[in-house]
Design a protein around this motif. Structure first.
Motif: not given
Length: 154
Positions: A35-37, A142-149
Motif C-alpha cells: 500500500g502506498g505510492y 516522492l512516494g513510499g509504501a508499506i506491505g508484506f510478502l
C-alpha cells in the motif's frame, strides 16, 4: 478493501504459525500486498540472496491502474531480537494505464525488509524518490509504501 486486507493477513499469519522452520531471509517467489505510492496492490518479489526482482500490480492514487517493476539489492543487515532486518536499495519504473498512457516514473526505492524468524514472511517499508515523466513535462516525485510478502516455495 480493509476487510479483505485483514482477512488475507489473518490467513497468512495462521498458516505461518504452523511452520516450525527458522528463516534468516526468504528467497524464492513471494506474493503479498503493498500500500502506498506510486503503486498499491498485489506485490511480488523473486529473491536470490541479496538480489531481487520486484513488482506491484494495482492502482495509483493519482491515476487509474498502474504497474511497477524493477530490481532490489540488500545492502546491509542487522537484527531486531533474533529476526533479521535488511537495508535495501533498488531501481524501479512505474507506468499508469487507463484512458491514456501518458505517465511514467523512474524511482530509486530505499527501504527496510524485516523477515519473520518462524515463517517465510517479509514485512517491508520503502521510500521512493524519483521523477515523473509526462507526455509534455518532467517533475520530481516522492512516494513510499508499506506491505508484506509470503514466500510460497519455502
Amino acid at each position: 478493501m480493509k476487510k479483505v486486507f485483514l482477512v488475507v493477513v489473518l490467513i497468512i499469519l495462521s498458516v505461518s504459525v504452523v511452520s516450525a522452520a527458522k528463516y534468516d531471509r526468504a528467497d524464492g517467489f513471494g506474493l503479498g500486498l503493498s500500500g502506498g505510492y506510486p503503486v498499491s496492490g498485489l506485490a511480488m518479489k523473486y529473491g536470490m540472496g541479496d538480489f531481487r526482482f520486484v513488482g506491484t500490480f494495482g492502482y495509483s492514487v493519482r491515476d487509474n491502474g498502474a504497474i511497477e517493476f524493477g530490481v532490489q539489492y540488500d545492502l546491509d543487515n542487522s537484527s531486531i531480537g533474533r529476526s533479521p532486518i535488511y537495508l535495501n536499495i533498488g531501481f524501479t519504473a512505474a507506468m499508469n494505464f487507463g484512458p491514456e498512457i501518458d505517465v511514467f516514473s523512474v524511482n530509486v526505492p530505499i527501504g527496510f525488509s524485516y523477515y519473520l524468524r518462524n515463517a517465510p514472511m517479509e514485512l517491508f517499508f520503502k521510500l521512493t524518490p524519483g521523477i515523473r515523466i509526462y507526455s509534455n513535462s518532467i517533475e520530481p516525485d516522492l512516494g513510499g509504501a508499506i506491505g508484506f510478502l509470503y514466500y510460497l516455495n519455502r
